[in-house]
Design a protein around this motif. Structure first.
Motif, PDB file in Angstrom:
ATOM      1  N   GLY A  33      -2.473  -2.813   3.576  1.00 54.58           N
ATOM      2  CA  GLY A  33      -2.351  -1.808   4.631  1.00 54.58           C
ATOM      3  C   GLY A  33      -0.982  -1.849   5.299  1.00 54.58           C
ATOM      4  N   ASP A  34      -0.438  -3.056   5.484  1.00 54.36           N
ATOM      5  CA  ASP A  34       0.896  -3.180   6.061  1.00 54.36           C
ATOM      6  C   ASP A  34       1.964  -2.650   5.118  1.00 54.36           C
ATOM      7  N   PHE A  35       1.800  -2.909   3.830  1.00 53.50           N
ATOM      8  CA  PHE A  35       2.785  -2.461   2.856  1.00 53.50           C
ATOM      9  C   PHE A  35       2.798  -0.938   2.727  1.00 53.50           C
ATOM     10  N   SER A  36       1.625  -0.331   2.833  1.00 50.35           N
ATOM     11  CA  SER A  36       1.539   1.117   2.623  1.00 50.35           C
ATOM     12  C   SER A  36       1.548   1.901   3.933  1.00 50.35           C
ATOM     13  N   ARG A  37       1.825   1.263   5.026  1.00 52.56           N
ATOM     14  CA  ARG A  37       1.811   1.923   6.332  1.00 52.56           C
ATOM     15  C   ARG A  37       2.770   3.114   6.379  1.00 52.56           C
ATOM     16  N   TYR A  38       3.922   2.969   5.794  1.00 49.89           N
ATOM     17  CA  TYR A  38       4.930   4.028   5.856  1.00 49.89           C
ATOM     18  C   TYR A  38       4.947   4.913   4.603  1.00 49.89           C
ATOM     19  N   SER A  39       3.954   4.808   3.765  1.00 48.14           N
ATOM     20  CA  SER A  39       3.939   5.614   2.540  1.00 48.14           C
ATOM     21  C   SER A  39       3.605   7.072   2.857  1.00 48.14           C
ATOM     22  N   ARG A  40       3.988   7.937   1.966  1.00 48.88           N
ATOM     23  CA  ARG A  40       3.798   9.381   2.185  1.00 48.88           C
ATOM     24  C   ARG A  40       2.368   9.828   1.881  1.00 48.88           C
ATOM     25  N   LYS A  41       1.705   9.110   0.981  1.00 48.05           N
ATOM     26  CA  LYS A  41       0.350   9.503   0.595  1.00 48.05           C
ATOM     27  C   LYS A  41      -0.628   8.383   0.937  1.00 48.05           C
ATOM     28  N   GLU A  42      -1.837   8.740   1.246  1.00 46.63           N
ATOM     29  CA  GLU A  42      -2.866   7.747   1.560  1.00 46.63           C
ATOM     30  C   GLU A  42      -3.305   6.972   0.313  1.00 46.63           C
ATOM     31  N   THR A  43      -3.092   7.543  -0.847  1.00 52.13           N
ATOM     32  CA  THR A  43      -3.510   6.888  -2.091  1.00 52.13           C
ATOM     33  C   THR A  43      -2.554   5.779  -2.527  1.00 52.13           C
ATOM     34  N   ALA A  44      -1.471   5.575  -1.776  1.00 53.49           N
ATOM     35  CA  ALA A  44      -0.509   4.525  -2.145  1.00 53.49           C
ATOM     36  C   ALA A  44      -1.152   3.143  -2.126  1.00 53.49           C
ATOM     37  N   ALA A  45      -2.105   2.930  -1.224  1.00 55.21           N
ATOM     38  CA  ALA A  45      -2.788   1.631  -1.165  1.00 55.21           C
ATOM     39  C   ALA A  45      -3.563   1.364  -2.456  1.00 55.21           C
ATOM     40  N   TRP A  46      -4.171   2.408  -3.011  1.00 56.23           N
ATOM     41  CA  TRP A  46      -4.908   2.245  -4.267  1.00 56.23           C
ATOM     42  C   TRP A  46      -3.977   1.881  -5.407  1.00 56.23           C
ATOM     43  N   LEU A  47      -2.806   2.502  -5.413  1.00 55.32           N
ATOM     44  CA  LEU A  47      -1.822   2.193  -6.439  1.00 55.32           C
ATOM     45  C   LEU A  47      -1.377   0.737  -6.340  1.00 55.32           C
ATOM     46  N   GLN A  48      -1.172   0.268  -5.120  1.00 57.27           N
ATOM     47  CA  GLN A  48      -0.767  -1.121  -4.927  1.00 57.27           C
ATOM     48  C   GLN A  48      -1.871  -2.084  -5.343  1.00 57.27           C
ATOM     49  N   MET A  49      -3.118  -1.704  -5.094  1.00 59.65           N
ATOM     50  CA  MET A  49      -4.230  -2.585  -5.479  1.00 59.65           C
ATOM     51  C   MET A  49      -4.310  -2.754  -6.991  1.00 59.65           C
ATOM     52  N   LEU A  50      -3.844  -1.768  -7.745  1.00 61.65           N
ATOM     53  CA  LEU A  50      -3.817  -1.881  -9.200  1.00 61.65           C
ATOM     54  C   LEU A  50      -2.527  -2.543  -9.689  1.00 61.65           C
ATOM     55  N   PHE A  51      -1.424  -2.232  -9.045  1.00 64.94           N
ATOM     56  CA  PHE A  51      -0.112  -2.684  -9.499  1.00 64.94           C
ATOM     57  C   PHE A  51       0.103  -4.186  -9.278  1.00 64.94           C
TER      58      PHE A  51
END
Length: 140
Positions: free
Chosen positions: A51-69
């Motif tokens: 959540g901290d890493f994706s706080r400034y992301s443009r899309k809400e789905t960025a957290a899902w991408l990080q969980m896979l990556f």
């Protein structure tokens, strides 16, 4: 390092990659789950901070991408380390012992015998240390 160990293993690299597993049944599962559990400590810290890493992301789905990556990258790094360690069993200067520690691989591999080798050892060591520090700093 993995490429260097494969190069040093030469023709015997294929033998190492075709070797049958040494652990079977319950012993193999125990070793596998022990390794997964050992890696989970780092993953759990990183997973809590997605959540901290994706706080400034443009899309809400960025957290899902990080969980896979993140687990995929850890798996690739672990694969590189496992291949490099297994290759050391056929490189004569390691006396048939699998060497898992990167610094032992550098020290015993003869990297420190030439200027180019010392430079390569420095950059590999610096990259490893920087990766370790930045992972811990961002996860805290």
């Amino acid at each position: 390092m993995m490429a260097w160990t494969i190069h040093e293993a030469g023709d015997r690299a294929g033998e190492v990659m075709r070797e049958a597993p040494k652990l079977h049944g319950l012993d193999g599962w125990y070793a596998f789950f022990s390794a997964v559990t050992a890696c989970m400590g780092t993953w759990s810290t990183m997973a809590c901070n997605i959540g901290d890493f994706s706080r400034y992301s443009r899309k809400e789905t960025a957290a899902w991408l990080q969980m896979l990556f993140v687990p995929a990258m850890w798996t690739i790094c672990a694969l590189f380390g496992a291949v490099a360690a297994n290759m050391t069993t056929v490189i004569p200067r390691y006396d048939g012992v699998a060497t898992f520690q990167p610094f032992d691989l550098i020290e015993n591999g003869g990297w420190l015998e030439s200027k180019g080798g010392r430079a390569a050892a420095f950059f590999c060591s610096a990259a490893w240390a920087l990766g370790n520090m930045t992972t811990n700093i961002t996860a805290k």
